[in-house]
Write a protein that holds these residues in place. Structure first.
Motif, short mmCIF file in Angstrom:
data_model
loop_
_atom_site.label_atom_id
_atom_site.label_comp_id
_atom_site.label_asym_id
_atom_site.label_seq_id
_atom_site.Cartn_x
_atom_site.Cartn_y
_atom_site.Cartn_z
N HIS A 64 0.82 -1.21 0.00
CA HIS A 64 0.00 0.00 0.00
C HIS A 64 0.85 1.26 0.00
CE1 HIS A 64 0.87 0.83 4.26
NE2 HIS A 64 0.70 -0.47 4.48
N GLY A 65 0.18 2.38 -0.20
CA GLY A 65 0.87 3.66 -0.23
C GLY A 65 0.87 4.36 1.11
N ALA A 66 1.32 5.60 1.12
CA ALA A 66 1.40 6.39 2.34
C ALA A 66 0.02 6.57 2.96
CB ALA A 66 2.01 7.76 2.04
N TRP A 67 -0.01 6.55 4.29
CA TRP A 67 -1.20 6.75 5.12
C TRP A 67 -2.17 5.56 5.10
CZ3 TRP A 67 -0.19 10.95 1.57
CH2 TRP A 67 0.57 11.97 2.15
N HIS A 68 -1.98 4.61 4.22
CA HIS A 68 -2.91 3.49 4.07
C HIS A 68 -2.51 2.31 4.95
CE1 HIS A 68 -3.91 5.94 0.67
NE2 HIS A 68 -4.86 5.13 0.26
N VAL B 106 11.01 4.96 12.18
CA VAL B 106 10.41 4.22 11.06
C VAL B 106 10.59 5.03 9.78
CG1 VAL B 106 8.26 3.36 10.08
CG2 VAL B 106 8.74 3.04 12.50
N GLY B 107 11.07 4.36 8.74
CA GLY B 107 11.28 5.05 7.47
C GLY B 107 11.16 4.10 6.29
N LEU B 108 11.64 4.54 5.15
CA LEU B 108 11.60 3.71 3.96
C LEU B 108 12.32 2.39 4.18
CD1 LEU B 108 11.04 3.30 0.89
CD2 LEU B 108 13.23 4.46 0.48
N ALA C 42 -16.13 7.09 3.67
CA ALA C 42 -16.26 6.67 5.07
C ALA C 42 -15.37 5.47 5.35
CB ALA C 42 -17.72 6.34 5.38
N TRP C 43 -15.34 4.51 4.42
CA TRP C 43 -14.48 3.34 4.61
C TRP C 43 -13.01 3.71 4.51
CZ3 TRP C 43 -11.97 -0.04 0.71
CH2 TRP C 43 -11.36 -1.16 1.31
N LEU C 44 -12.66 4.54 3.53
CA LEU C 44 -11.27 4.94 3.35
C LEU C 44 -10.74 5.62 4.60
CD1 LEU C 44 -8.73 5.30 1.67
CD2 LEU C 44 -9.80 7.29 0.57
N ARG C 45 -11.55 6.42 5.25
CA ARG C 45 -11.10 7.09 6.47
C ARG C 45 -10.66 6.10 7.53
NH1 ARG C 45 -15.64 10.99 6.18
NH2 ARG C 45 -14.84 13.00 5.46
N THR C 46 -11.29 4.93 7.59
CA THR C 46 -10.93 3.93 8.59
C THR C 46 -9.58 3.29 8.29
OG1 THR C 46 -11.96 2.01 7.49
CG2 THR C 46 -13.38 3.40 8.86
N LEU C 47 -9.06 3.48 7.08
CA LEU C 47 -7.80 2.86 6.68
C LEU C 47 -6.61 3.79 6.85
CD1 LEU C 47 -8.93 1.30 3.25
CD2 LEU C 47 -9.21 0.36 5.55
N LEU C 48 -6.86 5.08 7.01
CA LEU C 48 -5.80 6.07 7.00
C LEU C 48 -5.27 6.38 8.39
CD1 LEU C 48 -7.23 8.61 4.38
CD2 LEU C 48 -5.79 6.60 3.99
N SER C 49 -3.96 6.56 8.46
CA SER C 49 -3.32 6.95 9.72
C SER C 49 -2.07 7.74 9.38
CB SER C 49 -2.97 5.70 10.55
OG SER C 49 -2.10 4.85 9.83
N ASP C 50 -1.42 8.30 10.41
CA ASP C 50 -0.22 9.11 10.19
C ASP C 50 0.87 8.30 9.49
OD1 ASP C 50 -1.58 11.08 11.50
OD2 ASP C 50 -0.34 11.04 13.31
N HIS C 51 1.69 9.00 8.73
CA HIS C 51 2.77 8.38 7.97
C HIS C 51 4.11 8.95 8.45
CE1 HIS C 51 4.24 6.11 4.50
NE2 HIS C 51 5.09 7.09 4.29
N PRO C 52 5.17 8.14 8.49
CA PRO C 52 6.46 8.64 8.98
C PRO C 52 7.14 9.58 7.99
CG PRO C 52 6.69 6.37 8.23
CD PRO C 52 5.22 6.69 8.20
N ALA C 53 7.53 10.74 8.46
CA ALA C 53 8.21 11.72 7.60
C ALA C 53 9.52 11.16 7.05
CB ALA C 53 8.48 12.99 8.39
N ARG C 54 10.18 10.35 7.84
CA ARG C 54 11.49 9.81 7.45
C ARG C 54 11.40 9.00 6.15
NH1 ARG C 54 14.99 5.33 9.44
NH2 ARG C 54 17.15 6.08 9.36
N SER C 55 10.25 8.38 5.92
CA SER C 55 10.13 7.54 4.73
C SER C 55 10.16 8.36 3.45
CB SER C 55 8.81 6.74 4.79
OG SER C 55 7.70 7.59 4.65
N PHE C 56 9.77 9.64 3.53
CA PHE C 56 9.82 10.51 2.36
C PHE C 56 11.22 11.09 2.15
CE2 PHE C 56 5.10 11.67 3.16
CZ PHE C 56 4.69 10.55 2.44
#
Length: 272
Positions: free
Chosen positions: A35-39, A77-79, A183-197
């Motif tokens: 998956h991608g960022a935040w997912h 946590v990062g890439l 509504a469903w997508l919101r339940t999948l999203l959370s913060d993403h680590p800046a270090r990974s970018f």
């Protein structure tokens, strides 16, 4: 296409992934969906059963710090952490002929993972993702990410980047506009680590360059979240690039799971 029903609420943890792999006897290529960022891995819930019904083994993990593993998100946590997640799955599951699929940020993860275990990878599929380059960071490819890091730097937790906010139609939430889907997508999203970018990708293994790859681009310009650089005309192995498109927004695994699954199955059918 009829609207996909909302998927059941199910997560995939590492033990269940390995148990499922041991139970599958099919010799068909295995899909590993990143998956991608935040997912979280659950973003593939509409795609997984379609691939499985075609006879494939499918693994859709949540990367460290996301979904059911959100409690593991730390400043470290990062890439590299996420690449290690994928490589450990491949190694511990003794996986071969893997079709490694990465959505958005996940495209960089699968490239760096393939750089470490190219002998296990049969094909790389980039779903609405850039074509990563050696030494490149996510910010290099998409400079707009720096703004998100700068905003996070002003918060109490500068290493955590919150998910994007919903925008007025036709953009919606990451290109998703149907209320039930949002509504469903919101339940999948959370913060993403800046270090990974911020971490550069290491893509220097000559063996990995020979792995064929396919790009699937989401081309609904009205729902565009960001403009991706064009796919290079040639793959790293010198072959012409394979590019398919879907007339939808960025979250094609949610908005067009049947069509996306069809393209993934077509890709796998060419491996043998």
């Amino acid at each position: 296409m009829s609207k996909s029903a909302l998927p059941p609420t199910r997560g995939i943890n590492y033990p269940s992934v390995f148990n499922r792999k041991r139970e599958v006897t099919s010799t068909m290529p295995t899909f590993l969906l990143v998956h991608g960022a935040w997912h979280s891995g659950r973003c593939w819930d509409r795609v997984v059963p379609l691939l499985e019904s075609a006879g494939h083994s499918v693994i859709a993990p949540s990367l460290t710090g996301t979904g059911d593993r959100a409690h593991l998100l730390t400043p470290e946590v990062g890439l590299d952490t996420h690449v290690d997640d994928v490589v450990r799955l491949i190694d511990k599951g003794d996986l071969e002929d893997v079709v490694l699929v990465g959505h958005s940020y996940g495209g960089g993860v699968i490239s760096a993972a393939a750089n470490l275990v190219p002998e296990s990878i049969a094909h790389l599929v980039y779903v609405d993702s850039t074509a990563p380059k050696d030494g490149e960071t996510a910010i290099d490819a998409l400079p707009r990410l720096q703004r998100l890091i700068d905003l996070a730097a002003k918060s109490a937790n500068p290493w955590r980047i919150p998910p994007p906010s919903e925008q007025p139609p036709p953009v919606g939430l990451l290109g998703v506009v149907a209320p039930a889907d949002i509504a469903w997508l919101r339940t999948l999203l959370s913060d993403h680590p800046a270090r990974s970018f911020q971490q550069p990708k290491q893509l220097d293994n000559p063996a990995a360059k020979s792995i064929p790859r396919t790009h699937i681009r989401c081309i609904d310009v009205n729902a565009k979240v960001t403009i991706l650089p064009p796919v290079p005309e040639l793959q790293p192995n010198g072959s012409p690039s394979q590019v398919w498109s879907l007339p939808t927004g960025h979250e094609c695994m949610i908005t067009m799971p049947c069509e996306l699954s069809d393209l993934l199955i077509r890709t796998a059918s060419r491996i043998r």
